[in-house]
Design a protein around this motif. Sequence first.
Motif: not given
Length: 400
Positions: A294-311
């Motif tokens: 039921n879960e998906l890990g998603f990382l958006d690399a277009t946001v600033p690096v200090r905000e990046q991380g898998f959600r």
Amino acid sequence: MTSSETTPGPPAGSPLGVAMIGYAFMGKAHSNAWRNVASFFDVPAFEQKVLVGRDAAAVADAAAKYGWAESATDWRAVIARDDIHIVDICAPGWMHAEIAVAALAAGKHVLVEKPLANTLAEAEAMAAAARTARGAGVQSMIGFNYRRVPALALARELIAEGRLGTVRHVRAAYLQDWLVDPDSPMTWRLNKDTAGSGALGDIASHAIDQVLFLLGDQVTEVSGRLHTFTPHRPGAAGLEEVTVDDAAWATLTLTSGAIASVEVSRVATGQKNSLKLEIYGDKGSILFDLEALNELGFLDATVPVREQGFRRILVNEPEHPYLEAWWPQGHTLGWEHTFTHEIRDFLTAIRNGTQPSPSFEDGLSVQRILAAVEESAAAKSSVIQLTPSAPTTQTAVEGA
């Protein structure tokens, strides 16, 4: 179908008659889906007419448990019946081609479990029969049920929308441990004559189909390796030879230029049914594990690096694929729901007169890759070239 026959189906207003062939593990899973699909989705009316198996007493008992009106032991007689319009094939792989080709020729819509067949020649014959039958309005589909995991359907949407940018690298690992014990007995799944292959056809077919499904891509080069860790197992004749692989590895080059690594094993101690997928693009990444489906890990690399991380996305909202039919958000689904979604999509395609997905041609594409892995393994690291086939018509997102 002969020229005198009309488009397949029951008389107007009458339900579709369904026959299922095979009643073991997959037969039980499919039966659960047939019993429940109309309770949650708007599908054409149908009846669970007959369950078919070789053991008369056992199949009669299974039919009573699983909601089938009757049982039978002769699949040929069943597909000849006028009240049967759909044939669901859950028998072992060595029976797929003969039953499917005969059912399509008889004008029956056909759903068949993966892999499509035990050999490439059988798969090609099935795809040819499906193309011919389609011209007469007879539909066919292969049951790669993991396409119907809502989280993976969502992953496909995100990739198609460009959220990952250019996909460069995919890792797919399907690991189980049910053959770790060398004293585990011989079964038909460990004999090439009946199973076709071992972990390769059984679970690598799922992993490879996910690579193709998620990326909407095709494979142009294959290199692979197979290994059997326990070459003999106890059977009726004493120690019997295991003639299929316990584990397989493959590297796939895709038309887009992406590279996918595939690893599968039925001797991975501690792994029960773990299909892990990692998709890495230049703008983002996706992670998935079937044991947390039921879960998906998603990382958006277009946001600033200090905000990046898998959600963590909990794929349980009504806006997610298939979820509009089920429970309030946060009330998770299970493995069995994938088959309910599969039957829903198959019945909907029959009602609409459209090609369901994945088609037999899609199954053939996977079969060609499996055959190339075997060829590469036999040649010890040779790279096998494949010619991509034309994609079949497919809706962008099933269940949306």
